[in-house]
Each structure stands twice: as C-alpha cells, then as structure tokens.
Write a protein that holds these residues in place. Structure first.
Motif, PDB file in Angstrom:
ATOM      1  N   THR A  84       0.829  -1.204   0.000  1.00 24.32           N
ATOM      2  CA  THR A  84       0.000   0.000   0.000  1.00 24.32           C
ATOM      3  C   THR A  84       0.864   1.254   0.000  1.00 24.32           C
ATOM      4  N   VAL A  85       0.421   2.255  -0.764  1.00 24.47           N
ATOM      5  CA  VAL A  85       0.996   3.586  -0.640  1.00 24.47           C
ATOM      6  C   VAL A  85      -0.151   4.551  -0.366  1.00 24.47           C
ATOM      7  N   CYS A 128       2.946   2.323   6.428  1.00 28.77           N
ATOM      8  CA  CYS A 128       3.075   1.835   5.053  1.00 28.77           C
ATOM      9  C   CYS A 128       3.728   2.970   4.286  1.00 28.77           C
ATOM     10  N   ASP A 129       4.124   2.721   3.047  1.00 30.72           N
ATOM     11  CA  ASP A 129       4.736   3.792   2.256  1.00 30.72           C
ATOM     12  C   ASP A 129       3.753   4.953   2.108  1.00 30.72           C
ATOM     13  N   MET A 130       4.278   6.170   2.181  1.00 27.88           N
ATOM     14  CA  MET A 130       3.410   7.354   2.131  1.00 27.88           C
ATOM     15  C   MET A 130       4.054   8.435   1.273  1.00 27.88           C
ATOM     16  N   CYS A 145       5.984  -1.564   1.340  1.00 23.38           N
ATOM     17  CA  CYS A 145       7.122  -1.774   2.240  1.00 23.38           C
ATOM     18  C   CYS A 145       7.440  -3.247   2.474  1.00 23.38           C
ATOM     19  N   LYS A 199       8.901   1.083   6.239  1.00 22.93           N
ATOM     20  CA  LYS A 199       8.146   1.974   5.351  1.00 22.93           C
ATOM     21  C   LYS A 199       8.996   3.197   4.982  1.00 22.93           C
ATOM     22  N   LYS A 200       8.686   3.774   3.815  1.00 18.26           N
ATOM     23  CA  LYS A 200       9.381   4.982   3.379  1.00 18.26           C
ATOM     24  C   LYS A 200       8.344   6.044   3.055  1.00 18.26           C
ATOM     25  N   TYR A 201       8.794   7.267   2.998  1.00 23.59           N
ATOM     26  CA  TYR A 201       7.850   8.309   2.592  1.00 23.59           C
ATOM     27  C   TYR A 201       8.561   9.396   1.799  1.00 23.59           C
TER      28      TYR A 201
END
Ligand SMILES: Cc1ncc(C[n+]2csc(CCOP(=O)(O)OP(=O)(O)O)c2C)c(N)n1
Ligand code: SF4
Ligand code: SF4
Ligand code: SF4
Ligand SMILES: [Mg+2]
Lengths: 248, 352, 67
Positions: free
Chosen positions: A44-45, A62-64, B202, B207-209
């Motif tokens: 998920t992003v 989660c990726d954001m 991820c 997780k990355k942003y």
C-alpha cells in the motif's frame, strides 16, 4: 486473557498529534485496521493531503507520499498507473478535496481510477485555523464567514458523495460518521468495502467521513459529536450512494 | 548506426522518450506541442506496462508525473506557456522531493494566452526555478530535431542521475519542423539505483515516505542545502554549449534554440561580406555556460545576445561577462521570429 | 472476564470514551499525564464486559481490550 482490541499493525507507534477528540485519529485507525485485515499493508501507498492530516505519513506504517493541496487524486493516478498491483489510497480534507482539488477528484472518479479515497468532511479548514470550507453549513460561523455562511454570496455546502455518485466510472461511494460506536462500526464496514472494491479491481471508491474539528468549532469533543449529529447528518445523510453489486 | 527517419520535432521527442524507457505520459493539449501528446497516446496506449492519461489540467498532469516518478518509473509531461505556468506548483514539489522526470516546454509567444507562434520568453521561468522556493531544473535547449531526440534521451538520464526534474526548453519552430533524425545506439551509462527512495510498498523493509516539506525551519533548511549541493555538482559537471568561430571573431553572438539556428546562417552570409562573427550557443541553460562566455567576451569585447524575448538570457550573459565586455541585445517576441536580415543589420550597428 | 488497559501517556482526556461505555465505568482522573492532559481511568473493572466501545471510540488508540 487475549488481546481483542489494540493498535493495528498498519499504524506506527507514534502518538497522533491531532487535537484531543479530533476524528482524524479514528479515521486513521479504521483505515489501518482494514489494511491489516486485507493483509495489504506491504503493498500500500497512502497519499496525504495538505491539511491537518499532512502528518498522516508519520502515523501510517506503510509507504506514504504527500501531494500538493488538492492534487492527491492525481498523484494517486500516477502511482496506480505506474504500479497497478499496489493499493493506493488518498486521505483528504474538505478544503483539499472539495475546493482546491475539485477538478482532480471529479476526473479521477470519472476515469474510474482504481484507487480508494477517504474524504474527511469536518465542515471547516482545520489546519489554517478555521476558515469556511465548501462543506461549511449554511449559517455556520467561521473565520471567513464571521456572520454565518450566507448562501447568496458563499454558495451552498457541497454534497460530495451525492455529486460523485452520478459518475459512471465510480464503483463505490458511501457517507459515514464517527460520532458514536454504532456509526464507527458502520464506517469501518464502508472503508472495508471501498478497499475491497479496489482490491477486486472494480474502480474508484470513496468514503466520505463526517468528522469533528472540536478546536475550530469551538466545542468540546463531546459537544462536537452532538453538533455533528444534530447539524451535519440532517444535511449530509449517511448511507451508501453507489455500490457495485459484487461489493455490497 | 541507428535508423534515420523524417520526423516532426514534437513527434521526435515522443519517440526519443519512449526509446529512453519512458512508459508514462500525462498531458493536456496545447499548441504548439499537441503532436507530442497525440504521439504518446498513439504509442503508449498500445504498449504493455505503460500508461497515457489525458489529464484534466496541467496541474493534474504534473501531479500524475509526481506520482509515477515516486514509483521509480520514467515519466514525462509536456506543454507550452500557459500550461507550463500551471505546472509550476508540481514542478516545485518534484524538485523538493528530488524526483526525476522530464518536462517539455515547446515555448510560444507570451505573456497571457499570448500567441501560438514560437517564443523564448519562458527562459526566466525555466532557468530560475519557475515555481516557489529555491530550486533549479536541468534545462536543455535543443536547436534541431536531431538535438530534440538526443537531448530528450539525455534529459531522462540526467534527471535520474541527479534525482531532479529536467526540462526540454524548445519552441514552436523546432516543435513543428520536419527534419531527418537518427536514433543512435546509445552506450549504457551507470545510473544511481532508485531502490533507496521509490515507493512501491514496504514488503520486506521499513516503510518509506516522500514529503516535500518540514515545518521545522532548520530541517527545511537542510533539505534546501542538500539540493543546493546537487546544483553545485550539476554546474561543475553538466555544462554544455556549442562554440563556432570564436577565434578572430569581430563580434560574438549568444543565442540558443531556434534563434541560434538562424544566427548560424547569418554567420555564413556575413562571412561573404567579410564580417567575422562567432556564436556561443548554450545547450544547457541551467547549468549556464558562464565560463566560456566570460572568457570570450573579455577577449572579443563585442557581444550581441539575440532572443525571442526582451532580454532574459541577456541577464545571465551580463552576469557572466561581469562588466568586462560590451553586451548588446536584439529581441523580437510575442511569436515573432527575428529574421537573418534583422540580425545582420543589428550586428553591423556594433561593428562600425 | 474482561479488562481494558489505558495508555495514560497517549490519552488526551477528550472524554469521548466516557459516554461510549455502556457500563459507565470510565471516568476522568484528577492527575495529569506528561503532556498535561487528565487521562481517563476505569472504575469497577469487574463490570467491564470487554465490549470495546471505549476503544473503538478513542481517537488516540489509547485503550487496549483483553478478554
Ligand atoms: C496551494 C495552497 N493553498 C493554500 C494552502 C493553505 N492550506 C493549508 S491546509 C488548508 C486547508 C485545509 O483544510 P481541509 O482540507 O479541510 O483539511 P483539515 O485541516 O480540515 O483536515 C489550506 C487552505 C496550501 N498549503 N497550499
Ligand atoms: S484543528 Fe481540527 S481537524 Fe485539525 S487536528 Fe485539530 S481538531 Fe483535528
Ligand atoms: S470494554 Fe466496554 S464495558 Fe469495558 S470499559 Fe470499555 S466500553 Fe466499558
Ligand atoms: S477517548 Fe481515548 S483519548 Fe479520549 S479520554 Fe478516552 S482514552 Fe483518553
Ligand atoms: Mg476540513
């Protein structure tokens, strides 16, 4: 004894920085629970808006990515087109989605982009200190409608769920509230259906969440819940506006 | 040897982009670049793992590019004057987030709705940032259809190399022109791995942003300093220009793009009249070829800057010359292209 | 048998869990947490059914429920 309720995996351990009683926190948790339940956290992003929830990137595990004000649906479009297997959601306020980002949300819905939009309607601009939103109710006093919203010069509150449900590309739309446990349970179901619709490739899904902004409404969190039920729900009826048969 | 084909400038950009691995194009029609949007539709809609979206606006198109770029894909958008103005919001975000992409501006006459004929009045916007905040694009200025092809391919590499948006700053004349082009075999170059910053979920990692903001001013300053460091490297390594006839020139013209093309003919014609003219043609507008301009102008002293604007690159030439040479200017704008005759007449003014 | 655990440092004393509890066994405390809020506390823990209404209402994920 077994833990039957705790923080979902899709939230980080960082405490929310929202004001006491602000519904952003409940909405975050429900989304995270749904991501957990579908087991999609790792693909998920999330796209954060500009608004109080610009900090959502800190809270979701989660990726954001953070979009420009109102552009989250366009950013989500770019991401989903480039990586159709990922799960993409946007999280947007009413200023973000229903004012500056009107073109983006309408056309993303109309193209039937296979993404999920969580739309926080708190009838106000929270982050900038309580100005009128497109969803501010008639007569509601804000910083920029100090004598109450006058529809003659300020227009009428926009019903986003109804408006977007007229578009053919839309798979699922519902409006929910978070002011009491029964509503919260329903809201969770709606968010589940929205993500399910995306997972099954059905197309655009949106959940409009009637939310409080106790700080800028000048009410205690409990009073704010009451105000929401007495003023917002009558104008913004709860329920499903569009469902693909298979999702409902 | 690559293949040779006769192509219209705008379409050549599209073909070059696809050959450079661009599979995601987001755009909104505007003259004089619409053939590029149409070309991408024709090709990408038939390709696997590719997307073409006619966006609802240029604002949306650049945000789609931002989203696609964040997944590590090569993405592109294109427009002209009014549309490029709308893209500035997203361009500033891309620069801050350090995302690579290619933006094509086939310039037309401005300001306002302007005209649909060629112009060069978006130079400031392209080279000085254009949107809010301190940032630069890598700006490449082609002056032939062949160069549109080569520089478009380079633009993708440069964007990836520096994780920075790159712009092709063309104009309506080369966009519309038909010329023979060759899609040369390109040698493989090493580009930095994108794995460290792309957002694709991820799985198997933290997780990355990507967030182009920080409300702590000291942290925001750090983001600024980081991209400023990058611009220093770009200035150090990536300057490109073409220099013609610099020795023994009576006067040096500085011009880019379409105007430089015209000046080349002027040089040939002037030679017949015994006038020796040199040309410095910046190929990169950012980074700007300051050093060669500084050295040459000091030596030759007479410089004429010609643009399809009222003096935008002129300011960079003056800064480069730093008061050590006589810098003159000739410009037509609004969609009017200066003629060879006008330019030669102007040159002669400074030689008597 | 059921029990709730309130993370007093996450609690912002918004009071939303108080009316949410069908057993009326959540009340405000008199002390402050590190952020300066009064956290809530549970009284009569033996009456807790583990229905989790308090927890699902909490905007700050400050309540865990065990059953
Ligand atoms: C282009 C642009 N215009 C204005 C702003 C200032 N701004 C930041 S948040 C916001 C409104 C947020 O309201 P809403 O979307 O309702 O979110 P909330 O804070 O209520 O959750 C505005 C106007 C901005 N950041 N960017
Ligand atoms: S200002 Fe309003 S919307 Fe923003 S965090 Fe506070 S209560 Fe929530
Ligand atoms: S679990 Fe139910 S009964 Fe127990 S404290 Fe919470 S709301 Fe009250
Ligand atoms: S709802 Fe949560 S934050 Fe609010 S008082 Fe109860 S435990 Fe504290
Ligand atoms: Mg709002």
């Amino acid at each position: 004894m077994k833990k039957v309720f705790g923080s979902p995996k899709s939230l980080t351990k960082v405490p929310f920085t929202y004001c006491p009683g602000c519904h952003h926190g409940i909405a975050h948790r429900l989304i995270a629970e749904v991501l957990d339940e579908f087991g999609v956290r790792e693909k998920t992003v999330g796209v954060c808006p500009v608004g109080c929830s610009v900090f959502a990137y800190v809270f979701f595990d989660c990726d954001m990515i953070c979009a420009a004000h109102g552009r989250a649906p366009a950013v989500a479009t770019g991401m989903k087109r480039a990586k159709p297997d990922s799960i993409i959601f946007t999280y947007q306020g009413d200023g973000d989605l229903a004012s500056i980002g009107t073109a983006e949300i309408v056309h993303t819905a109309n193209r039937g982009e296979n993404i999920t939009v969580i739309f926080i309607n708190n009838a106000i601009y929270g982050m900038t200190g309580g100005q009128m939103a497109p969803t501010t109710l008639i007569g509601q006093v804000t910083q920029t409608s100090p004598y109450g919203r006058d529809p003659k010069t300020m227009g009428y509150p926009i019903k986003v769920a109804e408006m977007l449900s007229t578009l053919k590309g839309v798979a699922y739309i519902s409006r929910v509230a978070l002011s009491k446990p029964a509503y919260i349970l329903k809201a969770k179901k709606a968010i589940r259906k929205a993500f399910q619709s995306q997972i099954e490739g059905k197309g655009f899904s949106l959940v409009e969440i009637l939310s409080t902004c106790p700080t800028n409404w000048g009410l205690s969190p409990i009073e704010a819940n009451k105000w929401l039920e007495e003023n917002m729900i009558p104008y913004y009826p709860l329920g499903e506006f569009k469902t693909p048969e298979e999702v409902s | 040897m690559g293949e040779k084909m006769l192509m219209k400038g705008n379409e050549a950009i599209g073909e070059a982009a696809i050959r450079a691995g661009c599979r995601f194009y987001f755009g909104y029609p505007i003259t004089p670049q619409s053939e590029l949007t149409a070309y991408m539709a024709k090709k990408l809609l038939k390709m696997k793992d590719a997307a073409f979206v006619q966006a609802e606006s240029e604002i949306a198109a650049i945000s789609m590019v931002y989203g696609a770029a964040a997944t590590g894909a090569r993405a592109m958008t294109s427009s002209s004057g009014p549309g490029i103005s709308l893209k500035q919001e997203g361009i500033s975000y891309l620069a801050c987030a350090e995302l690579p992409c290619v933006i094509v501006n086939i310039q037309r006459g401005g300001p306002g709705l302007g005209s649909i004929q060629p112009g060069q009045a978006d130079y400031f916007q392209a080279t000085k940032g254009g949107g809010h905040g301190d940032y630069h694009l890598i700006v490449l200025a082609p002056s032939s259809v062949q160069e549109l092809v080569d520089l478009t391919m380079d633009a993708f590499d440069l964007a990836d190399k520096y994780t920075n948006p790159a712009m092709i700053l063309g104009d309506g004349l080369i966009g519309q022109m038909m010329e023979a082009v060759e899609f040369k075999e390109r040698k493989k170059i090493d580009l930095p791995d994108k794995e460290g910053w792309i957002l694709t979920g991820c799985k198997g990692r933290e997780k990355k942003y990507i967030v182009p903001f920080n409300l702590d001013p000291y942290e925001m300053e750090k983001i600024n300093l980081k991209i400023q460091e990058k611009y220093k490297k770009i200035i150090e390594k990536e300057i490109r220009y073409e220099a013609i006839n610099l020795d023994n020139a009576d006067l040096i013209v500085v011009a880019y793009g379409t105007v430089a093309r015209i000046v080349k003919t002027v040089i040939d014609n002037a030679k017949k009249e015994g006038i020796n003219i040199g040309l410095i043609r910046p190929i990169t507008l950012f980074p700007f070829p300051e050093k060669i301009i500084a050295e040459t102008s000091e030596k030759i002293n007479k410089v004429l800057v010609v643009e399809m604007s009222y003096g935008q690159m002129l300011e960079d030439v003056k800064l480069a010359a730093n008061g050590k040479a006589e810098i003159n200017f000739y410009g037509r704008a609004g969609g009017v292209v200066p003629t060879q005759f006008e330019i030669l007449t102007e040159i002669k003014k400074y030689l008597t | 048998m059921a029990k709730i655990v309130i993370d007093e440092e996450r609690c912002k004393g918004c009071e939303l869990c108080i009316p949410a509890c069908p057993k009326n066994i959540i009340v405000m405390s008199e002390y402050f947490n590190k952020k300066g809020y009064h956290p809530v506390k549970q009284i009569k823990p033996e009456e807790c059914t583990g229905c989790a209404f308090c927890a699902i209402t909490c905007p700050d994920v400050a309540i865990e429920v065990f059953k």
